[in-house]
Motif scaffolding. Structure first.
Motif, mmCIF file in Angstrom:
data_model
loop_
_atom_site.group_PDB
_atom_site.id
_atom_site.type_symbol
_atom_site.label_atom_id
_atom_site.label_comp_id
_atom_site.label_asym_id
_atom_site.label_seq_id
_atom_site.Cartn_x
_atom_site.Cartn_y
_atom_site.Cartn_z
ATOM 1 N N ILE A 159 5.870 -99.045 -6.412
ATOM 2 C CA ILE A 159 4.413 -98.764 -6.770
ATOM 3 C C ILE A 159 3.475 -99.768 -6.332
ATOM 4 O O ILE A 159 2.349 -99.565 -6.046
ATOM 5 C CB ILE A 159 4.282 -98.385 -8.451
ATOM 6 C CG1 ILE A 159 5.300 -97.518 -8.943
ATOM 7 C CG2 ILE A 159 2.727 -98.423 -8.944
ATOM 8 C CD1 ILE A 159 5.223 -97.128 -10.403
ATOM 9 N N ALA A 160 3.697 -101.090 -6.541
ATOM 10 C CA ALA A 160 2.966 -102.142 -6.139
ATOM 11 C C ALA A 160 3.007 -102.562 -4.757
ATOM 12 O O ALA A 160 2.406 -103.564 -4.177
ATOM 13 C CB ALA A 160 3.360 -103.471 -6.964
ATOM 14 N N ALA A 174 -2.805 -90.350 -8.854
ATOM 15 C CA ALA A 174 -1.586 -91.184 -8.730
ATOM 16 C C ALA A 174 -1.033 -91.006 -7.213
ATOM 17 O O ALA A 174 -0.549 -92.012 -6.678
ATOM 18 C CB ALA A 174 -0.359 -90.885 -9.617
ATOM 19 N N LYS A 175 -0.965 -89.886 -6.663
ATOM 20 C CA LYS A 175 -0.524 -89.662 -5.423
ATOM 21 C C LYS A 175 -1.401 -90.331 -4.337
ATOM 22 O O LYS A 175 -0.743 -90.860 -3.490
ATOM 23 C CB LYS A 175 -0.718 -88.185 -5.121
ATOM 24 C CG LYS A 175 -0.066 -87.612 -3.832
ATOM 25 C CD LYS A 175 -0.106 -86.236 -3.759
ATOM 26 C CE LYS A 175 0.838 -85.858 -2.248
ATOM 27 N NZ LYS A 175 0.977 -84.236 -2.306
ATOM 28 N N ARG A 176 -2.801 -90.231 -4.602
ATOM 29 C CA ARG A 176 -3.494 -90.926 -3.699
ATOM 30 C C ARG A 176 -3.300 -92.553 -3.593
ATOM 31 O O ARG A 176 -2.950 -93.304 -2.729
ATOM 32 C CB ARG A 176 -5.044 -90.918 -4.027
ATOM 33 C CG ARG A 176 -6.054 -91.746 -3.201
ATOM 34 C CD ARG A 176 -5.765 -91.798 -1.728
ATOM 35 N NE ARG A 176 -6.079 -90.432 -1.058
ATOM 36 C CZ ARG A 176 -5.901 -90.053 0.023
ATOM 37 N NH1 ARG A 176 -5.160 -91.204 0.948
ATOM 38 N NH2 ARG A 176 -5.984 -89.106 0.689
ATOM 39 N N ARG A 177 -3.139 -93.216 -4.985
ATOM 40 C CA ARG A 177 -2.792 -94.594 -5.167
ATOM 41 C C ARG A 177 -1.638 -95.097 -4.342
ATOM 42 O O ARG A 177 -1.319 -95.998 -3.813
ATOM 43 C CB ARG A 177 -2.789 -94.809 -6.561
ATOM 44 C CG ARG A 177 -2.530 -96.554 -6.607
ATOM 45 C CD ARG A 177 -2.600 -96.879 -8.023
ATOM 46 N NE ARG A 177 -2.619 -98.266 -8.337
ATOM 47 C CZ ARG A 177 -3.272 -99.106 -7.928
ATOM 48 N NH1 ARG A 177 -4.610 -98.784 -7.744
ATOM 49 N NH2 ARG A 177 -3.153 -100.483 -8.368
ATOM 50 N N ASP A 208 -2.153 -94.873 -0.662
ATOM 51 C CA ASP A 208 -2.774 -95.929 -0.125
ATOM 52 C C ASP A 208 -2.054 -97.371 -0.177
ATOM 53 O O ASP A 208 -2.117 -98.113 0.522
ATOM 54 C CB ASP A 208 -3.990 -96.016 -1.126
ATOM 55 C CG ASP A 208 -5.068 -94.790 -0.921
ATOM 56 O OD1 ASP A 208 -4.928 -94.154 0.195
ATOM 57 O OD2 ASP A 208 -6.117 -94.923 -1.872
ATOM 58 N N VAL A 209 -1.368 -97.420 -1.113
ATOM 59 C CA VAL A 209 -0.435 -98.776 -1.109
ATOM 60 C C VAL A 209 0.416 -98.678 -0.190
ATOM 61 O O VAL A 209 0.587 -99.695 0.571
ATOM 62 C CB VAL A 209 0.435 -98.657 -2.533
ATOM 63 C CG1 VAL A 209 1.318 -100.105 -2.514
ATOM 64 C CG2 VAL A 209 -0.443 -99.094 -3.652
#
Length: 204
Positions: A98-99, A186-189, A192-193
């Motif tokens: 996630i990060a 959440a999908k966009r984040r 983007d990561v």
């Protein structure tokens, strides 16, 4: 003779320690089939569950897990117990994904909850490279059913292991994000990561 005040004389073990002991005892006696824990992340509170074979479920209802725990008890085994330590490694791997500190979930996965055509879709999802996306139509073709675009969308929504199995990398053919079990934000984040960690495509 004055009464003996036992308050505080024998402090109760911390609740977490008791849970850990109970989980260890259950595992030793073969009574723990599904361990679970919650995980606070940048995309929400997740509920993680694992069998002895590996991580079996990731859901975005970590703050209210009752429905998921009931589903796991019916689908896998009623021997479900909160055992955070047994999921520490999986939690770290998911947090790293996630990060943007990891590019793939490198721990064991149990695909027991992915069945039929959904299982085939899950297998194709695992092949989508980090930082890239595929359309629902492309995944349908890769799964051997080019016309099953809607079925791919359903399989992505039912993916038992979001993030670990990257259904967030499946988008609409017109470039739209499409739906996501954890919500569009959440999908966009997640995308983007990944985009920020991936090298730009070479020109020419």
């Amino acid at each position: 003779m004055p009464e003996l005040d036992l308050a505080g004389a024998l402090p109760e073990p911390p609740l977490d320690a008791l849970r850990a002991r109970l989980a260890d005892r259950a595992a030793e006696e073969g009574l723990l089939d599904v361990a679970y824990r919650s995980l606070d992340t940048d995309v929400g509170t997740l509920l993680l569950a694992a069998t002895p074979a590996g991580l079996v479920s990731v859901t975005f209802d970590g703050a209210e897990p009752e429905a998921t725990l009931e589903r796991l008890a019916i689908a896998i085994s009623p021997r479900v117990l909160e055992a955070p330590k047994r999921l520490d490694a999986a939690a770290r791997r998911l947090d790293d994904l996630i990060a943007g500190r990891a590019r793939a979930f490198d721990g064991p996965l149990d695909l027991a909850l992915a069945r039929g055509f959904g299982r085939s879709v899950v297998e194709r999802l695992r092949e989508i490279p980090y930082g890239e996306t595929r359309s629902y139509a492309q995944v349908a073709a890769a799964a051997g059913s080019p016309r099953a675009v809607r079925a791919v969308g359903s399989a992505c929504r039912r993916n038992p292991l979001p993030i670990a199995v990257p259904c967030h990398r499946v988008v609409r053919s017109d470039g739209g994000l499409g739906e996501y079990v954890g919500g569009v934000a959440a999908k966009r984040r997640l995308l983007d990561v990944e985009a920020a960690q991936s090298p730009p495509a070479s020109a020419g």
